[in-house]
Write a protein that holds these residues in place. Sequence first.
Motif, PDB file in Angstrom:
ATOM      1  N   ALA A 253      28.385  64.136  54.874  1.00  0.00           N
ATOM      2  CA  ALA A 253      29.071  62.938  55.379  1.00  0.00           C
ATOM      3  C   ALA A 253      29.548  63.111  56.810  1.00  0.00           C
ATOM      4  N   THR A 254      29.314  64.292  57.400  1.00  0.00           N
ATOM      5  CA  THR A 254      29.774  64.587  58.754  1.00  0.00           C
ATOM      6  C   THR A 254      28.654  64.367  59.756  1.00  0.00           C
ATOM      7  N   ARG A 255      28.958  63.729  60.866  1.00  0.00           N
ATOM      8  CA  ARG A 255      27.944  63.490  61.899  1.00  0.00           C
ATOM      9  C   ARG A 255      27.577  64.786  62.624  1.00  0.00           C
ATOM     10  N   PRO A 256      26.394  64.859  63.231  1.00  0.00           N
ATOM     11  CA  PRO A 256      26.066  66.029  64.045  1.00  0.00           C
ATOM     12  C   PRO A 256      27.129  66.259  65.120  1.00  0.00           C
ATOM     13  N   GLY A 257      27.567  67.496  65.224  1.00  0.00           N
ATOM     14  CA  GLY A 257      28.631  67.825  66.154  1.00  0.00           C
ATOM     15  C   GLY A 257      30.017  67.661  65.576  1.00  0.00           C
ATOM     16  N   GLY A 258      30.106  67.104  64.358  1.00  0.00           N
ATOM     17  CA  GLY A 258      31.395  66.891  63.720  1.00  0.00           C
ATOM     18  C   GLY A 258      31.896  68.150  63.031  1.00  0.00           C
ATOM     19  N   HIS A 259      33.067  68.017  62.419  1.00  0.00           N
ATOM     20  CA  HIS A 259      33.758  69.178  61.851  1.00  0.00           C
ATOM     21  C   HIS A 259      34.149  68.935  60.397  1.00  0.00           C
ATOM     22  N   VAL A 260      33.932  69.953  59.559  1.00  0.00           N
ATOM     23  CA  VAL A 260      34.425  69.971  58.182  1.00  0.00           C
ATOM     24  C   VAL A 260      35.564  70.974  58.101  1.00  0.00           C
ATOM     25  N   GLY A 261      36.719  70.531  57.604  1.00  0.00           N
ATOM     26  CA  GLY A 261      37.821  71.430  57.284  1.00  0.00           C
ATOM     27  C   GLY A 261      37.848  71.599  55.778  1.00  0.00           C
ATOM     28  N   TYR A 262      37.543  72.780  55.276  1.00  0.00           N
ATOM     29  CA  TYR A 262      37.463  72.963  53.824  1.00  0.00           C
ATOM     30  C   TYR A 262      38.657  73.779  53.330  1.00  0.00           C
ATOM     31  N   VAL A 263      39.410  73.187  52.428  1.00  0.00           N
ATOM     32  CA  VAL A 263      40.628  73.819  51.911  1.00  0.00           C
ATOM     33  C   VAL A 263      40.686  73.820  50.385  1.00  0.00           C
ATOM     34  N   GLY A 264      39.680  73.237  49.720  1.00  0.00           N
ATOM     35  CA  GLY A 264      39.605  73.370  48.271  1.00  0.00           C
ATOM     36  C   GLY A 264      39.251  74.809  47.922  1.00  0.00           C
ATOM     37  N   VAL A 265      39.908  75.380  46.911  1.00  0.00           N
ATOM     38  CA  VAL A 265      39.614  76.767  46.521  1.00  0.00           C
ATOM     39  C   VAL A 265      38.183  76.831  46.002  1.00  0.00           C
ATOM     40  N   ALA A 266      37.329  77.580  46.689  1.00  0.00           N
ATOM     41  CA  ALA A 266      35.892  77.558  46.423  1.00  0.00           C
ATOM     42  C   ALA A 266      35.543  78.204  45.093  1.00  0.00           C
ATOM     43  N   HIS A 267      34.708  77.510  44.320  1.00  0.00           N
ATOM     44  CA  HIS A 267      34.194  78.030  43.057  1.00  0.00           C
ATOM     45  C   HIS A 267      32.700  77.716  42.972  1.00  0.00           C
ATOM     46  N   GLY A 268      31.892  78.773  43.033  1.00  0.00           N
ATOM     47  CA  GLY A 268      30.449  78.608  42.838  1.00  0.00           C
ATOM     48  C   GLY A 268      29.734  77.878  43.951  1.00  0.00           C
ATOM     49  N   ILE A 269      30.253  77.929  45.164  1.00  0.00           N
ATOM     50  CA  ILE A 269      29.619  77.203  46.265  1.00  0.00           C
ATOM     51  C   ILE A 269      28.550  78.070  46.918  1.00  0.00           C
ATOM     52  N   GLN A 270      27.362  77.511  47.071  1.00  0.00           N
ATOM     53  CA  GLN A 270      26.276  78.154  47.790  1.00  0.00           C
ATOM     54  C   GLN A 270      25.748  77.167  48.821  1.00  0.00           C
ATOM     55  N   LEU A 271      25.753  77.561  50.088  1.00  0.00           N
ATOM     56  CA  LEU A 271      25.353  76.655  51.157  1.00  0.00           C
ATOM     57  C   LEU A 271      23.881  76.853  51.498  1.00  0.00           C
ATOM     58  N   PRO A 272      23.117  75.759  51.574  1.00  0.00           N
ATOM     59  CA  PRO A 272      21.710  75.863  51.964  1.00  0.00           C
ATOM     60  C   PRO A 272      21.584  76.115  53.471  1.00  0.00           C
ATOM     61  N   GLY A 273      21.149  77.304  53.817  1.00  0.00           N
ATOM     62  CA  GLY A 273      21.154  77.719  55.223  1.00  0.00           C
ATOM     63  C   GLY A 273      20.355  76.820  56.134  1.00  0.00           C
ATOM     64  N   GLU A 274      19.159  76.409  55.720  1.00  0.00           N
ATOM     65  CA  GLU A 274      18.319  75.608  56.607  1.00  0.00           C
ATOM     66  C   GLU A 274      18.936  74.242  56.870  1.00  0.00           C
ATOM     67  N   GLU A 275      19.460  73.606  55.808  1.00  0.00           N
ATOM     68  CA  GLU A 275      20.104  72.300  55.996  1.00  0.00           C
ATOM     69  C   GLU A 275      21.317  72.425  56.902  1.00  0.00           C
TER      70      GLU A 275
END
Length: 340
Positions: A253-275
């Motif tokens: 939901a973030t535009r290119p050049g935008g910023h995500v601030g993540y503060v939810g306690v992470a559980h089972g998150i895996q980020l797709p590197g290429e995307e």
Amino acid sequence: MRGTVLYAPGDVRVETRDDPRIEQPSDAIIRIAAACVCGSDLWSYRGIEPVNGPTPMGHEYVGIVEEVGSQVTTIRPGQFVVGSFAASDNTCEICQAGYQTSCVHREWIGALGAQAEYLRVPLADGTLVAAPDRPSDDVIAGLLAASDVLGTGWFGAVAAEVQPGKTVAVVGDGAVGLLAVLAAKHLGAERIIAMSRHTDRQNLALEYGATDIVTERGDEGVAQIKDLTGGLGAHSVIEAVGTQESMMQAIRATRPGGHVGYVGVAHGIQLPGEELFYSHVHLHGGPAPVRRFLPELVDLITSGTIDPGKVFDLTLPLDQAAEGYRAMDERRAIKALLRP
């Protein structure tokens, strides 16, 4: 003293625990005026995080200083104080850079159990901030929120680079997400999109400054954010849940050049590197350095500029802590305040 103990998933009891005592010369003992149940407590309550025997619970607290160790110089008995969920010396290089939750001497308050009548606070000079006066009950609720959920929502907004005139989306409608809306409004965001399916939470988000409500989740939610932002996405997105779906929803939901601030306690998150590589999205977050923001937040709350205490929609005596957990688990309450 009485304190809350989690024995197994769904098994919360209030029982007699040993009174805390000064163990290190930098400690303080406070008499709890109010504590609460956190959304992160529900990970253990639901069995998603393991429960290894009886575990004291609670990491959010306000109260009156009863006793201090011999090395404590800035906090004194009789003061009404609020502290972070992580104890820090507030003097090491990491603290001075504004990341007190990674202090080289960090101690987690949750291991000590703040849902109780008394609490030992390590590193008292670096952890606790005194209110200017003895607060009224409504202000106490706001200061309690500052101990974690307000400070966490605030860090989410800061990490997401919320700026005047920009568009912000908030993923998550728990107390942290709702107070991230409040923070974004205070920081000058022009448009604030709250993602929520619950009418009571939507109403509080609107009261705190949300301009739009999106009820869809996942890819449908992302599509709605894009529709509201000319196909580009939000400048800033605050992720306040901690699941794979919520994180990917925030990034997409973030535009290119935008910023995500993540503060939810992470559980089972895996980020797709290429995307992620091709998204041009900045990611920043983690355990909120609440202590960085506490002096400002205490001033804003005690002056009546902000009222984060409205996230507490259920108040119970400490002896009924189990009902507070049930109500939040069943989403009958946003956040439960406990009074010893």
